[in-house]
Motif scaffolding. Structure first.
Motif, PDB file in Angstrom:
ATOM      1  N   PHE A   5       3.382  -0.063   0.167  1.00 58.78           N
ATOM      2  CA  PHE A   5       3.389  -1.512  -0.041  1.00 58.78           C
ATOM      3  C   PHE A   5       4.822  -2.046  -0.130  1.00 58.78           C
ATOM      4  O   PHE A   5       5.125  -3.129   0.364  1.00 58.78           O
ATOM      5  CB  PHE A   5       2.623  -1.846  -1.327  1.00 58.78           C
ATOM      6  CG  PHE A   5       2.261  -3.295  -1.472  1.00 58.78           C
ATOM      7  CD1 PHE A   5       1.092  -3.788  -0.908  1.00 58.78           C
ATOM      8  CD2 PHE A   5       3.075  -4.173  -2.166  1.00 58.78           C
ATOM      9  CE1 PHE A   5       0.745  -5.128  -1.038  1.00 58.78           C
ATOM     10  CE2 PHE A   5       2.742  -5.506  -2.304  1.00 58.78           C
ATOM     11  CZ  PHE A   5       1.568  -5.985  -1.737  1.00 58.78           C
TER      12      PHE A   5
ATOM     13  N   PHE B 162       3.949  -8.395  -4.348  1.00 55.96           N
ATOM     14  CA  PHE B 162       3.632  -9.326  -3.266  1.00 55.96           C
ATOM     15  C   PHE B 162       4.372 -10.653  -3.459  1.00 55.96           C
ATOM     16  O   PHE B 162       5.004 -11.176  -2.537  1.00 55.96           O
ATOM     17  CB  PHE B 162       2.124  -9.550  -3.221  1.00 55.96           C
ATOM     18  CG  PHE B 162       1.665 -10.541  -2.184  1.00 55.96           C
ATOM     19  CD1 PHE B 162       1.670 -10.208  -0.845  1.00 55.96           C
ATOM     20  CD2 PHE B 162       1.222 -11.799  -2.560  1.00 55.96           C
ATOM     21  CE1 PHE B 162       1.244 -11.115   0.118  1.00 55.96           C
ATOM     22  CE2 PHE B 162       0.795 -12.717  -1.615  1.00 55.96           C
ATOM     23  CZ  PHE B 162       0.807 -12.370  -0.270  1.00 55.96           C
TER      24      PHE B 162
ATOM     25  N   SER C 266      -3.794  -3.509  -9.008  1.00 54.81           N
ATOM     26  CA  SER C 266      -3.877  -4.914  -8.599  1.00 54.81           C
ATOM     27  C   SER C 266      -2.749  -5.747  -9.203  1.00 54.81           C
ATOM     28  O   SER C 266      -2.146  -6.585  -8.528  1.00 54.81           O
ATOM     29  CB  SER C 266      -5.230  -5.508  -8.985  1.00 54.81           C
ATOM     30  OG  SER C 266      -5.394  -5.551 -10.387  1.00 54.81           O
TER      31      SER C 266
ATOM     32  N   ILE D 118       0.786  -4.583  -7.494  1.00 61.93           N
ATOM     33  CA  ILE D 118       1.066  -5.054  -6.139  1.00 61.93           C
ATOM     34  C   ILE D 118       1.005  -6.584  -6.035  1.00 61.93           C
ATOM     35  O   ILE D 118       1.594  -7.154  -5.120  1.00 61.93           O
ATOM     36  CB  ILE D 118       0.145  -4.387  -5.094  1.00 61.93           C
ATOM     37  CG1 ILE D 118      -1.304  -4.801  -5.259  1.00 61.93           C
ATOM     38  CG2 ILE D 118       0.287  -2.882  -5.115  1.00 61.93           C
ATOM     39  CD1 ILE D 118      -2.181  -4.304  -4.111  1.00 61.93           C
ATOM     40  N   SER D 119       0.317  -7.228  -6.978  1.00 63.98           N
ATOM     41  CA  SER D 119       0.343  -8.697  -7.002  1.00 63.98           C
ATOM     42  C   SER D 119       1.756  -9.187  -7.318  1.00 63.98           C
ATOM     43  O   SER D 119       2.269 -10.115  -6.677  1.00 63.98           O
ATOM     44  CB  SER D 119      -0.647  -9.240  -8.035  1.00 63.98           C
ATOM     45  OG  SER D 119      -1.970  -8.968  -7.671  1.00 63.98           O
TER      46      SER D 119
ATOM     47  N   THR E  97       2.136  -6.386   4.456  1.00 57.62           N
ATOM     48  CA  THR E  97       1.968  -6.437   3.006  1.00 57.62           C
ATOM     49  C   THR E  97       0.877  -7.425   2.624  1.00 57.62           C
ATOM     50  O   THR E  97       0.059  -7.166   1.738  1.00 57.62           O
ATOM     51  CB  THR E  97       3.292  -6.836   2.321  1.00 57.62           C
ATOM     52  OG1 THR E  97       4.285  -5.870   2.623  1.00 57.62           O
ATOM     53  CG2 THR E  97       3.129  -6.918   0.817  1.00 57.62           C
TER      54      THR E  97
ATOM     55  N   ALA F  88      -0.050 -15.997  -5.664  1.00 54.76           N
ATOM     56  CA  ALA F  88      -0.217 -15.185  -4.453  1.00 54.76           C
ATOM     57  C   ALA F  88      -1.230 -15.838  -3.509  1.00 54.76           C
ATOM     58  O   ALA F  88      -1.035 -15.856  -2.286  1.00 54.76           O
ATOM     59  CB  ALA F  88      -0.676 -13.778  -4.835  1.00 54.76           C
TER      60      ALA F  88
ATOM     61  N   TYR G 154      -2.539  -6.579   0.598  1.00 53.35           N
ATOM     62  CA  TYR G 154      -2.884  -7.287  -0.630  1.00 53.35           C
ATOM     63  C   TYR G 154      -4.343  -7.739  -0.596  1.00 53.35           C
ATOM     64  O   TYR G 154      -5.096  -7.543  -1.565  1.00 53.35           O
ATOM     65  CB  TYR G 154      -1.959  -8.488  -0.808  1.00 53.35           C
ATOM     66  CG  TYR G 154      -2.224  -9.281  -2.056  1.00 53.35           C
ATOM     67  CD1 TYR G 154      -1.955  -8.748  -3.315  1.00 53.35           C
ATOM     68  CD2 TYR G 154      -2.751 -10.570  -2.000  1.00 53.35           C
ATOM     69  CE1 TYR G 154      -2.203  -9.468  -4.467  1.00 53.35           C
ATOM     70  CE2 TYR G 154      -3.001 -11.294  -3.142  1.00 53.35           C
ATOM     71  CZ  TYR G 154      -2.727 -10.745  -4.373  1.00 53.35           C
ATOM     72  OH  TYR G 154      -2.985 -11.462  -5.520  1.00 53.35           O
TER      73      TYR G 154
ATOM     74  N   SER H 291      -6.716  -4.804  -0.940  1.00 50.60           N
ATOM     75  CA  SER H 291      -6.754  -4.192  -2.278  1.00 50.60           C
ATOM     76  C   SER H 291      -7.721  -4.876  -3.239  1.00 50.60           C
ATOM     77  O   SER H 291      -8.052  -4.332  -4.289  1.00 50.60           O
ATOM     78  CB  SER H 291      -5.352  -4.210  -2.896  1.00 50.60           C
ATOM     79  OG  SER H 291      -4.961  -5.532  -3.271  1.00 50.60           O
TER      80      SER H 291
END
Length: 412
Positions: free
Chosen positions: A40, A78, A71, A74-75, A48, A127, A52, A55
């Motif tokens: 990621f 992101f 979560s 990677i949030s 990416t 996001a 996202y 996921s």
């Protein structure tokens, strides 16, 4: 939108395959999740974005042994990648208001209860704003291709989530009167929650696959998985998706007598088939649940018809009414299981009401109306409308408010 050269898909393919391995339960979770974060971080920004989205279906199961969810990690990554490596997203005034309101409530949630759930909701919202603005700022062709890829990621995630549920043995037993115990498909999110996600996955074959046998094979596979949840919410949403698809593809200017007769005959066939559905093994529990619900309504037992949700709703409404004026307007910054009631509310709007008050609930619906107004001017309106309806209607029967897969997807 993901670049069209094969080379640029490599990281995305790797990420998807990684979670297929995760679903098979043959490698320790922490190792898979560390590799996922690594991919990621180094992947191109557009890939990416798709990772996202993919996921979302894993947000409840992809958890490190020390308690942090993938979560949330990677949030944050992101948002950071898009903020520092892409053109900054200019939020509208109503989006800024929503973000600030829920940030204040989220900080209150952290100070009062020591959880990061409220703060993570703000990350998910921002996001989602990034993805929303990318969808509406693209040309018609790009926006449609972008939405197609989003739905493909959801579809693949749903299939892999089903495999995970089978390998991990997440299915739960439910007592069906007149039938006995039956296994309900749980997947990665829960029975009603996972089937809600499956109904969204149905939109990919219905709207973006060519009319050939592969389209209906994919449609049939997803349909069976959804119905294996033995969820009445799933049945309602599934019928709604099919009905919406048929109605949204009718061209009233080209309606002929032959077409009307065909539709009438199709309805008659459906009615005849419906009476025989209970003879199909995986449909029998669902039909018995429907029959039980109808009988409960006939005898005026609404609580039994809604499997205890009416009683829960009354309890949570009473809790809201017991709050002072500030708590009613701004909420109690409280999320989760209520020890006095003894169960979750099973209604996301009650959760939002208690968490953020009338102001938060109003803000949420206002944002949705603004979103739909923007989509109305694009080719994606039909599909986005049904996605919104699936998420909004589905949330009336389950507590999904603070979950990334619901909240993040709702605000796209």
């Amino acid at each position: 939108m993901v670049e069209k050269t094969k080379k640029t898909y490599g990281f995305l393919y790797g990420f998807v395959i990684l979670f297929f391995v995760f679903a098979l339960r043959i490698v320790p979770d922490d190792i898979i999740l560390l590799f996922a974060i690594g991919i990621f971080c180094i992947a191109p920004i557009n890939q990416t974005l798709m990772m996202y989205i993919f996921s979302f279906v894993w947000c409840l199961e992809a958890v490190f042994s020390f308690g942090i969810t993938l979560s949330l990690i990677i949030s944050v990554l992101f948002v950071v990648k898009y903020t520092f490596f892409c053109k900054k997203v200019s939020l509208n005034a109503y989006e800024i208001f929503f973000l600030l309101l829920f940030l204040v409530i989220g900080m209150s949630n952290f100070l009062l209860y020591g959880t990061l759930t409220g703060v993570s909701i703000c990350v998910y919202f921002y996001a989602s704003c990034i993805i929303f603005h990318k969808l509406i700022s693209s040309t018609s062709e790009e926006g449609e291709a972008f939405l197609k890829t989003i739905l493909l990621m959801i579809l693949i995630g749903f299939i892999e989530g089903t495999i995970y549920g089978y390998c991990e043995g997440t299915s739960i037993l439910r007592w069906i009167p007149g039938f006995g115990y039956v296994k309900q498909l749980y997947g990665t999110l829960g029975t009603s929650r996972f089937s809600l996600y499956g109904c969204i996955a149905l939109l990919y074959p219905l709207y973006f696959m060519k009319k050939n046998i592969s389209k209906w094979v994919v449609f049939a596979i997803i349909s069976i998985i959804v119905l294996l949840s033995v969820s009445l919410t799933a049945v309602v949403l599934y019928i709604g998706v099919i009905g919406y698809y048929i109605l949204s593809n009718i061209n009233l200017k080209r309606v002929t007598l032959k077409g009307v007769i065909t539709v009438f005959c199709a309805i008659c066939v459906i009615i005849i088939i419906a009476s025989q559905l209970s003879n199909i093994s995986f449909m029998e529990p669902i039909m018995l649940r429907v029959d039980s619900m109808v009988n409960s309504i006939k005898y005026g037992d609404l609580n039994d018809a809604t499997t205890g949700r009416t009683e829960l709703t009354n309890a949570y409404v009473a809790m809201f009414k017991d709050g002072n004026l500030i708590q009613k307007v701004f909420g109690k910054a409280w999320l989760g299981y209520d020890e006095l009631v003894g169960k979750y509310s099973h209604n996301s709007y009650l959760d939002i009401l208690i968490y953020s008050g009338v102001l938060g609930l109003f803000a949420m619906f206002y944002v949705q109306l603004k979103r739909l107004k923007k989509y109305y001017k694009t080719n994606n309106f039909k599909v986005m409308l049904i996605i919104k309806l699936i998420l909004i209607i589905g949330a009336t029967t389950v507590s999904t408010f603070s979950a990334q897969y619901w909240f993040g997807l709702l605000f796209i």
